[in-house]
Design a protein around this motif. Sequence first.
Motif, PDB file in Angstrom:
ATOM      1  N   PHE A  35     -55.946 -27.056   1.694  1.00  0.00           N
ATOM      2  CA  PHE A  35     -55.145 -25.838   1.841  1.00  0.00           C
ATOM      3  C   PHE A  35     -53.875 -26.184   2.606  1.00  0.00           C
ATOM      4  CE2 PHE A  35     -58.991 -23.452   0.843  1.00  0.00           C
ATOM      5  CZ  PHE A  35     -58.473 -22.389   0.122  1.00  0.00           C
ATOM      6  N   ALA A  36     -52.766 -25.590   2.224  1.00  0.00           N
ATOM      7  CA  ALA A  36     -51.485 -25.833   2.883  1.00  0.00           C
ATOM      8  C   ALA A  36     -50.811 -24.492   3.169  1.00  0.00           C
ATOM      9  CB  ALA A  36     -50.597 -26.706   2.002  1.00  0.00           C
ATOM     10  N   GLY A  37     -49.685 -24.546   3.874  1.00  0.00           N
ATOM     11  CA  GLY A  37     -48.949 -23.330   4.207  1.00  0.00           C
ATOM     12  C   GLY A  37     -49.361 -22.801   5.566  1.00  0.00           C
ATOM     13  N   ILE A  38     -49.098 -21.534   5.779  1.00  0.00           N
ATOM     14  CA  ILE A  38     -49.402 -20.903   7.064  1.00  0.00           C
ATOM     15  C   ILE A  38     -50.661 -20.046   6.938  1.00  0.00           C
ATOM     16  CG2 ILE A  38     -46.966 -20.870   7.737  1.00  0.00           C
ATOM     17  CD1 ILE A  38     -47.028 -17.826   7.079  1.00  0.00           C
ATOM     18  N   ILE A  39     -51.210 -19.672   8.081  1.00  0.00           N
ATOM     19  CA  ILE A  39     -52.308 -18.706   8.082  1.00  0.00           C
ATOM     20  C   ILE A  39     -51.683 -17.335   7.843  1.00  0.00           C
ATOM     21  CG2 ILE A  39     -54.079 -17.584   9.469  1.00  0.00           C
ATOM     22  CD1 ILE A  39     -54.483 -20.167  10.957  1.00  0.00           C
ATOM     23  N   LEU A  49     -65.234 -10.566  11.228  1.00  0.00           N
ATOM     24  CA  LEU A  49     -65.358 -12.010  11.070  1.00  0.00           C
ATOM     25  C   LEU A  49     -65.923 -12.652  12.325  1.00  0.00           C
ATOM     26  CD1 LEU A  49     -64.622 -13.909   8.711  1.00  0.00           C
ATOM     27  CD2 LEU A  49     -62.531 -14.437   9.947  1.00  0.00           C
ATOM     28  N   GLN A  50     -67.044 -13.352  12.185  1.00  0.00           N
ATOM     29  CA  GLN A  50     -67.669 -14.042  13.307  1.00  0.00           C
ATOM     30  C   GLN A  50     -67.389 -15.539  13.271  1.00  0.00           C
ATOM     31  OE1 GLN A  50     -71.853 -13.070  13.565  1.00  0.00           O
ATOM     32  NE2 GLN A  50     -71.437 -10.896  13.280  1.00  0.00           N
ATOM     33  N   THR A  51     -67.197 -16.087  12.075  1.00  0.00           N
ATOM     34  CA  THR A  51     -66.922 -17.514  11.898  1.00  0.00           C
ATOM     35  C   THR A  51     -65.670 -17.682  11.063  1.00  0.00           C
ATOM     36  OG1 THR A  51     -69.274 -18.100  11.996  1.00  0.00           O
ATOM     37  CG2 THR A  51     -67.794 -19.678  10.940  1.00  0.00           C
ATOM     38  N   LEU A  52     -64.698 -18.388  11.616  1.00  0.00           N
ATOM     39  CA  LEU A  52     -63.504 -18.772  10.865  1.00  0.00           C
ATOM     40  C   LEU A  52     -63.344 -20.274  11.026  1.00  0.00           C
ATOM     41  CD1 LEU A  52     -60.994 -18.186   9.187  1.00  0.00           C
ATOM     42  CD2 LEU A  52     -59.766 -17.713  11.320  1.00  0.00           C
ATOM     43  N   ASP A  53     -63.520 -20.997   9.934  1.00  0.00           N
ATOM     44  CA  ASP A  53     -63.405 -22.453   9.951  1.00  0.00           C
ATOM     45  C   ASP A  53     -62.416 -22.872   8.872  1.00  0.00           C
ATOM     46  OD1 ASP A  53     -63.673 -25.205   9.979  1.00  0.00           O
ATOM     47  OD2 ASP A  53     -65.862 -25.153  10.178  1.00  0.00           O
ATOM     48  N   LEU A  54     -61.221 -23.248   9.310  1.00  0.00           N
ATOM     49  CA  LEU A  54     -60.168 -23.721   8.415  1.00  0.00           C
ATOM     50  C   LEU A  54     -59.886 -25.196   8.671  1.00  0.00           C
ATOM     51  CD1 LEU A  54     -57.667 -20.711   8.738  1.00  0.00           C
ATOM     52  CD2 LEU A  54     -59.488 -21.036   7.065  1.00  0.00           C
ATOM     53  N   SER A  55     -60.856 -25.914   9.170  1.00  0.00           N
ATOM     54  CA  SER A  55     -60.644 -27.294   9.601  1.00  0.00           C
ATOM     55  C   SER A  55     -60.398 -28.241   8.428  1.00  0.00           C
ATOM     56  CB  SER A  55     -61.837 -27.778  10.430  1.00  0.00           C
ATOM     57  OG  SER A  55     -63.020 -27.779   9.670  1.00  0.00           O
ATOM     58  N   MET A  56     -59.725 -29.358   8.759  1.00  0.00           N
ATOM     59  CA  MET A  56     -59.490 -30.473   7.846  1.00  0.00           C
ATOM     60  C   MET A  56     -58.741 -30.057   6.580  1.00  0.00           C
ATOM     61  SD  MET A  56     -60.759 -32.601   9.878  1.00  0.00           S
ATOM     62  CE  MET A  56     -60.569 -34.080   8.921  1.00  0.00           C
ATOM     63  N   ASN A  57     -57.666 -29.318   6.763  1.00  0.00           N
ATOM     64  CA  ASN A  57     -56.782 -28.919   5.680  1.00  0.00           C
ATOM     65  C   ASN A  57     -55.371 -29.357   6.036  1.00  0.00           C
ATOM     66  OD1 ASN A  57     -58.294 -27.290   3.550  1.00  0.00           O
ATOM     67  ND2 ASN A  57     -59.048 -26.341   5.419  1.00  0.00           N
ATOM     68  N   ASN A  58     -54.388 -28.740   5.445  1.00  0.00           N
ATOM     69  CA  ASN A  58     -52.989 -29.055   5.725  1.00  0.00           C
ATOM     70  C   ASN A  58     -52.208 -27.809   6.138  1.00  0.00           C
ATOM     71  OD1 ASN A  58     -52.949 -31.907   5.101  1.00  0.00           O
ATOM     72  ND2 ASN A  58     -53.319 -31.298   2.990  1.00  0.00           N
ATOM     73  N   ALA A  62     -47.062 -22.444  13.357  1.00  0.00           N
ATOM     74  CA  ALA A  62     -47.723 -21.982  14.577  1.00  0.00           C
ATOM     75  C   ALA A  62     -49.030 -21.266  14.247  1.00  0.00           C
ATOM     76  CB  ALA A  62     -46.795 -21.045  15.339  1.00  0.00           C
ATOM     77  N   ILE A  63     -49.976 -21.347  15.166  1.00  0.00           N
ATOM     78  CA  ILE A  63     -51.172 -20.521  15.066  1.00  0.00           C
ATOM     79  C   ILE A  63     -50.723 -19.097  15.383  1.00  0.00           C
ATOM     80  CG2 ILE A  63     -53.445 -20.022  16.044  1.00  0.00           C
ATOM     81  CD1 ILE A  63     -53.612 -23.019  16.781  1.00  0.00           C
ATOM     82  N   PRO A  64     -50.951 -18.157  14.487  1.00  0.00           N
ATOM     83  CA  PRO A  64     -50.431 -16.797  14.712  1.00  0.00           C
ATOM     84  C   PRO A  64     -51.063 -16.099  15.917  1.00  0.00           C
ATOM     85  CG  PRO A  64     -51.512 -16.972  12.559  1.00  0.00           C
ATOM     86  CD  PRO A  64     -51.650 -18.287  13.231  1.00  0.00           C
TER      87      PRO A  64
END
Length: 136
Positions: A35-39, A49-58, A62-64
């Motif tokens: 995955f690329a781009g911004i959040i 949402l209890q679990t958000l895992d966006l690890s190991m992408n592109n 900034a983290i919003p």
Amino acid sequence: IHIQNNLGKEWSLPSNAQVGDDTQFERLVLVRNNFAGIIPPWLAKLKQLQTLDLSMNNFQGAIPEAIGDLSSAKYLNLMGNNFTGAIPSSLGKLPAIEVLILGNNALQGELPASIGNLRTLQLLDLGSNELISTIP
């Protein structure tokens, strides 16, 4: 939703998804998918949402600040992306967070003092960034 290890092409999250405050997603796991781009801003509207895992992408940029609005989040993993800038102070508003993983990015500056407010935090991983402060 759990999607993992799809490296065949570059993906992006839709920028304009229609998400209501009553959306019942509890887990969004998009690990190692290129995955690329911004959040996108709509992600912070997933109040259940209890679990958000966006690890190991592109993911990049900034983290919003709006990530701090995920009031039910217990597990947040943004490790191994290309996030830059400061860690948002709004992360200190996550009342249920137990695991916060931001390692292996290009985050800079000081750790916000608000991180010291996270009373339920059990694991904090900030390794391999460009941070210059101590843990509050």
